[in-house]
Structures are given as structure tokens and as C-alpha cells.
Design a protein around this motif. Structure first.
Motif, PDB file in Angstrom:
ATOM      1  N   ARG A  90      -1.850   3.389   0.816  1.00  0.00           N
ATOM      2  CA  ARG A  90      -0.988   4.553   0.967  1.00  0.00           C
ATOM      3  C   ARG A  90       0.044   4.262   2.062  1.00  0.00           C
ATOM      4  NH1 ARG A  90      -2.557   9.643   4.217  1.00  0.00           N
ATOM      5  NH2 ARG A  90      -3.961   8.276   5.320  1.00  0.00           N
ATOM      6  N   PRO A  97       8.910   9.525  -8.449  1.00  0.00           N
ATOM      7  CA  PRO A  97       7.979   8.514  -8.981  1.00  0.00           C
ATOM      8  C   PRO A  97       8.579   7.885 -10.231  1.00  0.00           C
ATOM      9  CG  PRO A  97       6.894  10.666  -8.748  1.00  0.00           C
ATOM     10  CD  PRO A  97       8.349  10.871  -8.502  1.00  0.00           C
ATOM     11  N   LEU A 142       3.518   8.270   0.138  1.00  0.00           N
ATOM     12  CA  LEU A 142       3.572   7.517  -1.113  1.00  0.00           C
ATOM     13  C   LEU A 142       2.150   7.054  -1.406  1.00  0.00           C
ATOM     14  CD1 LEU A 142       6.718   5.292  -0.424  1.00  0.00           C
ATOM     15  CD2 LEU A 142       6.626   7.565  -1.442  1.00  0.00           C
ATOM     16  N   PHE A 195       7.813   4.165  -6.781  1.00  0.00           N
ATOM     17  CA  PHE A 195       8.832   5.186  -6.569  1.00  0.00           C
ATOM     18  C   PHE A 195      10.209   4.554  -6.650  1.00  0.00           C
ATOM     19  CE2 PHE A 195       5.196   7.259  -4.847  1.00  0.00           C
ATOM     20  CZ  PHE A 195       5.439   8.620  -4.980  1.00  0.00           C
TER      21      PHE A 195
END
Length: 126
Positions: free
Chosen positions: A37, A51, A72, A78
Motif C-alpha cells: 500500500r 484506478p 493507493l 492508477f
């Protein structure tokens, strides 16, 4: 002869800090999926972030201004586009590895310091 720009976006490293990315107005950059992450933090300007089409979650367009950040999630790609000239950074989220390393690193450093003191070696101030 016409010059072709192969890497239009720029990245600047600030020592130990996260790399800073720059996107001009209407310039887009793919942010590849990772196993960990991350956070995207806008330093200047405004970004349009969405996304990728293949993301598991529904596509959702987000606009971020300077000072705002977006998580994210791992495994999701993304696309970021400069709505205006913008600068942003990608930060790794703290995870279990950081906590685990602190658990074993402190005792290890203590043992090394004790061993060096026992040998009469001076310790550098840090």
C-alpha cells in the motif's frame, strides 16, 4: 531533425525523502500496481487520479489539490493526470516489516554498542 521526448515526466530525488514527480497540465502517468500500500501526496497543483480500467473496484475519478493525499491500495494500478502543472510524491505506507525490524534492530544495536565499549573503541555521536 525533430527531437522526441521519451520521458516527458520528471522525477527529482531529495536525499532520503520520497521522489518528487512532476506532471504538466494534461500530462498523464501510469502508477503501476505494487504489492504494498502507498500514499500519493500532492505537493503543488491539482491531479486527476483514477484506478485503471482493469482495477477490481469500480472506476472512480478523484481530484486532489496541494496538501491532499490518497491511499493507493496494493494490487491496484492508477493513472494520474496533471489538471494543472503539478508535483506529487509516492510514499510507502508503514507496515509490519517496519515494526518487526524495530523489534530486532534495537537489541542488536545495543549488543554492538556494548561490544565496542568493551573493546575500548570510541563510538561516533549520531
Amino acid at each position: 531533425m525533430k527531437t522526441q521526448i521519451l520521458m516527458p515526466e520528471t522525477q527529482r530525488s531529495q536525499g532520503a525523502a520520497a521522489p518528487v514527480w512532476t506532471l504538466s497540465r494534461r500530462q498523464a502517468r501510469r502508477l503501476a500496481a505494487t504489492r504494498h500500500r502507498r500514499f500519493l501526496r500532492v505537493l503543488e497543483g491539482e491531479l486527476w487520479v483514477t484506478p485503471s480500467a482493469g482495477a477490481r473496484s469500480a472506476s472512480e475519478d478523484l481530484w486532489l489539490r496541494a496538501g491532499q493525499r490518497l491511499e493507493l491500495p496494493a494490487g491496484v494500478e492508477f493513472v494520474a493526470e496533471g489538471w494543472r502543472d503539478s508535483r506529487f510524491e509516492l510514499l510507502l505506507a508503514p507496515g509490519p516489516v517496519a515494526a518487526w525490524s524495530a523489534q530486532w534492530l534495537r537489541p542488536l544495536l545495543s549488543r554492538v554498542q556494548r561490544a565496542l565499549r568493551g573493546r575500548g573503541a570510541p563510538l561516533a555521536a549520531g
